[in-house]
Design a protein around this motif. Structure first.
Motif, PDB file in Angstrom:
ATOM      1  N   GLU A   1       0.832  -1.198   0.000  1.00 36.81           N
ATOM      2  CA  GLU A   1       0.000   0.000   0.000  1.00 36.81           C
ATOM      3  C   GLU A   1       0.869   1.251   0.000  1.00 36.81           C
ATOM      4  O   GLU A   1       1.992   1.247   0.514  1.00 36.81           O
ATOM      5  CB  GLU A   1      -0.918   0.040   1.227  1.00 36.81           C
ATOM      6  N   LEU A   6      -5.386   6.135  -1.933  1.00 33.03           N
ATOM      7  CA  LEU A   6      -4.510   5.019  -1.586  1.00 33.03           C
ATOM      8  C   LEU A   6      -4.349   4.101  -2.793  1.00 33.03           C
ATOM      9  O   LEU A   6      -5.288   3.917  -3.571  1.00 33.03           O
ATOM     10  CB  LEU A   6      -5.079   4.221  -0.418  1.00 33.03           C
ATOM     11  N   SER A   7      -3.166   3.533  -2.901  1.00 26.08           N
ATOM     12  CA  SER A   7      -2.885   2.554  -3.946  1.00 26.08           C
ATOM     13  C   SER A   7      -2.388   1.269  -3.291  1.00 26.08           C
ATOM     14  O   SER A   7      -1.759   1.301  -2.236  1.00 26.08           O
ATOM     15  CB  SER A   7      -1.821   3.066  -4.915  1.00 26.08           C
ATOM     16  N   CYS A   8      -2.662   0.178  -3.947  1.00 25.16           N
ATOM     17  CA  CYS A   8      -2.173  -1.122  -3.477  1.00 25.16           C
ATOM     18  C   CYS A   8      -1.676  -1.877  -4.706  1.00 25.16           C
ATOM     19  O   CYS A   8      -2.479  -2.259  -5.561  1.00 25.16           O
ATOM     20  CB  CYS A   8      -3.273  -1.888  -2.769  1.00 25.16           C
ATOM     21  N   TRP A  29     -10.442  -3.348   0.877  1.00 23.55           N
ATOM     22  CA  TRP A  29      -9.757  -2.416   1.765  1.00 23.55           C
ATOM     23  C   TRP A  29     -10.391  -2.529   3.149  1.00 23.55           C
ATOM     24  O   TRP A  29     -11.620  -2.572   3.277  1.00 23.55           O
ATOM     25  CB  TRP A  29      -9.888  -0.981   1.270  1.00 23.55           C
ATOM     26  N   THR A  58      -3.082  -3.134  -9.769  1.00 25.30           N
ATOM     27  CA  THR A  58      -3.242  -2.146  -8.698  1.00 25.30           C
ATOM     28  C   THR A  58      -4.710  -1.922  -8.385  1.00 25.30           C
ATOM     29  O   THR A  58      -5.550  -1.860  -9.282  1.00 25.30           O
ATOM     30  CB  THR A  58      -2.573  -0.821  -9.083  1.00 25.30           C
ATOM     31  N   TYR A 114      -7.192   0.782  -6.028  1.00 23.76           N
ATOM     32  CA  TYR A 114      -7.149   2.134  -5.470  1.00 23.76           C
ATOM     33  C   TYR A 114      -8.305   2.341  -4.507  1.00 23.76           C
ATOM     34  O   TYR A 114      -9.350   1.694  -4.602  1.00 23.76           O
ATOM     35  CB  TYR A 114      -7.253   3.169  -6.598  1.00 23.76           C
ATOM     36  N   TYR A 123      -4.789   1.685   7.058  1.00 19.27           N
ATOM     37  CA  TYR A 123      -5.585   1.090   5.986  1.00 19.27           C
ATOM     38  C   TYR A 123      -4.800  -0.046   5.337  1.00 19.27           C
ATOM     39  O   TYR A 123      -3.613   0.110   4.994  1.00 19.27           O
ATOM     40  CB  TYR A 123      -5.932   2.150   4.944  1.00 19.27           C
ATOM     41  N   TYR A 124      -5.491  -1.169   5.176  1.00 17.99           N
ATOM     42  CA  TYR A 124      -4.891  -2.372   4.610  1.00 17.99           C
ATOM     43  C   TYR A 124      -5.640  -2.793   3.356  1.00 17.99           C
ATOM     44  O   TYR A 124      -6.869  -2.736   3.323  1.00 17.99           O
ATOM     45  CB  TYR A 124      -4.973  -3.530   5.606  1.00 17.99           C
ATOM     46  N   CYS A 125      -4.914  -3.238   2.354  1.00 14.19           N
ATOM     47  CA  CYS A 125      -5.574  -3.897   1.239  1.00 14.19           C
ATOM     48  C   CYS A 125      -5.401  -5.407   1.396  1.00 14.19           C
ATOM     49  O   CYS A 125      -4.476  -5.875   2.071  1.00 14.19           O
ATOM     50  CB  CYS A 125      -5.047  -3.421  -0.109  1.00 14.19           C
ATOM     51  N   THR A 142      -1.039   1.264   5.528  1.00 13.68           N
ATOM     52  CA  THR A 142      -0.574   2.637   5.381  1.00 13.68           C
ATOM     53  C   THR A 142      -1.416   3.522   6.294  1.00 13.68           C
ATOM     54  O   THR A 142      -2.630   3.371   6.381  1.00 13.68           O
ATOM     55  CB  THR A 142      -0.656   3.103   3.914  1.00 13.68           C
TER      56      THR A 142
END
Length: 122
Positions: free
Chosen positions: A6, A20-22, A36, A78, A80, A94-96, A116
């Motif tokens: 993340e 946010l990106s993962c 998420w 990815t 988002y 925050y977790y993906c 993150t």
């Protein structure tokens, strides 16, 4: 094995936005439902949003509906999370997560990122 990383967290004032990106290191990213989740200090991890493998369907927690948008780009491996109108209650790590199905249940996701931090000041 799926590795998730993340990025995009930070400190923002109430009313602001973050994306946010993962990024997933897997060849078959489109085979995974993505979610998420977030966890605030002293609280359990809670569902935020999820998206199907193709990206055609999404689901949101009531607390973020209308403010957050989940999306994915399978060509870029990815997912988002666009977060608008942030409030202090959104402060959390925050977790993906990736799993074989798209679900709101954290125990059904097999792979998790490291998280993150998102901090919203009032």
């Amino acid at each position: 094995q799926v590795q998730l990383v993340e990025s995009g967290g930070g400190l923002v004032q109430a009313g602001g936005s973050l994306r946010l990106s993962c990024a997933a290191s897997v060849r078959t990213f489109s085979s995974y439902g993505m979610g998420w989740f977030r966890q605030a200090p002293g609280k359990e991890r809670e569902f935020v949003a999820a998206i199907t493998r193709s990206g055609t369907r999404t689901v949101y927690a009531d607390s973020v509906k209308g403010r957050f948008t989940i999306s994915r780009d399978n060509a870029k491996n990815t997912v988002y999370l666009q977060m608008n109108s942030l409030i202090p209650e959104d402060t959390a790590v925050y977790y993906c997560a990736a799993g074989p199905v798209t679900t709101t249940r954290p125990d059904e996701y097999a792979y998790w990122g490291q998280g993150t931090q998102v901090t919203v000041s009032s």
